[in-house]
Write a protein that holds these residues in place. Sequence first.
Motif, short mmCIF file in Angstrom:
data_model
loop_
_atom_site.label_atom_id
_atom_site.label_comp_id
_atom_site.label_asym_id
_atom_site.label_seq_id
_atom_site.Cartn_x
_atom_site.Cartn_y
_atom_site.Cartn_z
N LEU A 1 49.59 67.83 50.93
CA LEU A 1 48.53 66.98 50.37
C LEU A 1 48.93 66.33 49.04
O LEU A 1 48.26 65.41 48.58
CB LEU A 1 47.25 67.80 50.18
CG LEU A 1 46.57 68.26 51.47
CD1 LEU A 1 45.29 69.02 51.16
CD2 LEU A 1 46.26 67.09 52.40
N VAL B 1 49.22 62.35 48.61
CA VAL B 1 48.17 61.38 48.26
C VAL B 1 48.28 60.94 46.81
O VAL B 1 47.64 59.96 46.41
CB VAL B 1 46.75 61.93 48.53
CG1 VAL B 1 46.58 62.28 50.00
CG2 VAL B 1 46.44 63.12 47.65
N ARG B 2 49.07 61.64 46.02
CA ARG B 2 49.20 61.28 44.60
C ARG B 2 50.31 60.26 44.37
O ARG B 2 50.50 59.78 43.26
CB ARG B 2 49.47 62.53 43.76
CG ARG B 2 48.44 63.62 43.98
CD ARG B 2 48.71 64.85 43.15
NE ARG B 2 48.43 64.62 41.75
CZ ARG B 2 48.35 65.58 40.83
NH1 ARG B 2 48.54 66.83 41.19
NH2 ARG B 2 48.09 65.30 39.58
N SER C 1 52.17 56.68 44.91
CA SER C 1 51.99 55.27 45.25
C SER C 1 53.25 54.50 44.85
O SER C 1 53.53 54.32 43.66
CB SER C 1 50.77 54.68 44.53
OG SER C 1 50.70 53.28 44.77
N LEU D 1 51.29 60.76 54.16
CA LEU D 1 50.23 60.52 53.18
C LEU D 1 50.71 59.61 52.05
O LEU D 1 49.96 58.74 51.58
CB LEU D 1 49.74 61.86 52.62
CG LEU D 1 48.89 62.71 53.57
CD1 LEU D 1 48.62 64.08 52.95
CD2 LEU D 1 47.58 62.00 53.89
N ASN E 1 49.04 56.03 51.39
CA ASN E 1 48.45 55.79 50.07
C ASN E 1 49.12 54.61 49.36
O ASN E 1 48.47 53.87 48.61
CB ASN E 1 48.56 57.04 49.22
CG ASN E 1 47.75 56.94 47.94
OD1 ASN E 1 46.58 56.64 47.96
ND2 ASN E 1 48.40 57.20 46.81
N ILE F 1 44.00 54.64 51.76
CA ILE F 1 43.15 55.80 51.52
C ILE F 1 42.17 55.45 50.41
O ILE F 1 42.58 55.09 49.30
CB ILE F 1 43.99 57.03 51.11
CG1 ILE F 1 45.04 57.35 52.17
CG2 ILE F 1 43.09 58.25 50.89
CD1 ILE F 1 45.92 58.53 51.82
N THR G 1 41.27 60.09 48.09
CA THR G 1 42.48 60.47 47.36
C THR G 1 42.19 61.53 46.31
O THR G 1 42.92 62.51 46.18
CB THR G 1 43.10 59.23 46.68
OG1 THR G 1 43.44 58.27 47.68
CG2 THR G 1 44.34 59.60 45.89
N SER H 1 43.58 65.32 46.43
CA SER H 1 44.39 65.75 45.29
C SER H 1 43.87 67.06 44.71
O SER H 1 44.64 67.98 44.42
CB SER H 1 44.38 64.66 44.21
OG SER H 1 45.14 65.05 43.09
#
Length: 343
Positions: free
Chosen positions: A85, A88-89, A91, A272, A276, A281, A286, A290
Amino acid sequence: MSVLAQITSLQSGELQNKLRQLLPGIAVSALVAITAQFLAEHYATPAMLLALLLGIAVSFLGEEGKTVPGIAFSARSLLRLGVALLGVRVSMVLMMGLGWDLIALVVGGVIATIAFGLTVARFFGHKWRFAFLTAGSVAICGASAAMAISAILPRDERSEERLIFTVMGVTVLSTVAMIAYPILVNLLELNSIQAGVFLGGTIHDVAQVVGAGFSISEQTGDTATLVKLMRVAMLAPIVLAASLMIRSFAELPSDGKRPPILPGFVIAFLVLAGVNSFGLIPPAVTEFLSHASRWLLLTAIAAVGMKTNLKQVLAVGGAAIALIIVETLFIAGLILAGIELLT
């Protein structure tokens, strides 16, 4: 009753039995994690470190009784879900805004630190497993990286000791850096961008990077967080490359099974991160995932602590402490030199 209904009923019963076995240990691990977070918020101490120490304090729960299966599940499966997970942080779009020179510096710093650790470890009396574990955690994202790397290493009787020692070491050093590095930034008179790159490129854990960066200025905090997440993004490719090398060159573990070529949690991390990066997302999701990742990792490290014998961990010795410190100083010196050359 049809055959399909019988199979469904049987599977449902097996699932319920499995949940009943796991629930006590998961609940205890979560309770330790919640306690650690509460203490962290009131006493300004890293939650990861507190969860680890509290887990060790009740390690008898991981040795016998109804909690053992759930603690083992938390230390392994919840850990991998938490790492997944973390994607998701990440980008890639935001990271590209730093410019290719700084991106190259951060990526090069991660790779160089791991190579450095693998090279010098033998002078401290340690082999490649501990070297990769410590150097990877220092280079990438502290305790989270240590747990992800530990999941792909061939297991032996000292695997838990090495993981616990590394998590303790990088968390303590990250806290020291959060206090000391902003002072160093002021002494060196670095501007906001330079300071952000230095803090984000050298401090081990995300929380400490945020704390150090925003203690200087908002721009420094934003830059430091972005640079740190770039290091987090390196987790998946480093773990993938390591998995391939371990399968090709490392000796078989005692159970005769090699780690998978591409662990499922790494695939999930990459998916993810990719989703993202394209902005698919929603921000609220997100944020939720997170926070979920953080709680899963906190619960997992509490469970790892409960599976640990403190005397065996401390027996790793002073040379191991020296190795982590040297790796920390190496990445700090390398990033600082790169900043001076590039900006």
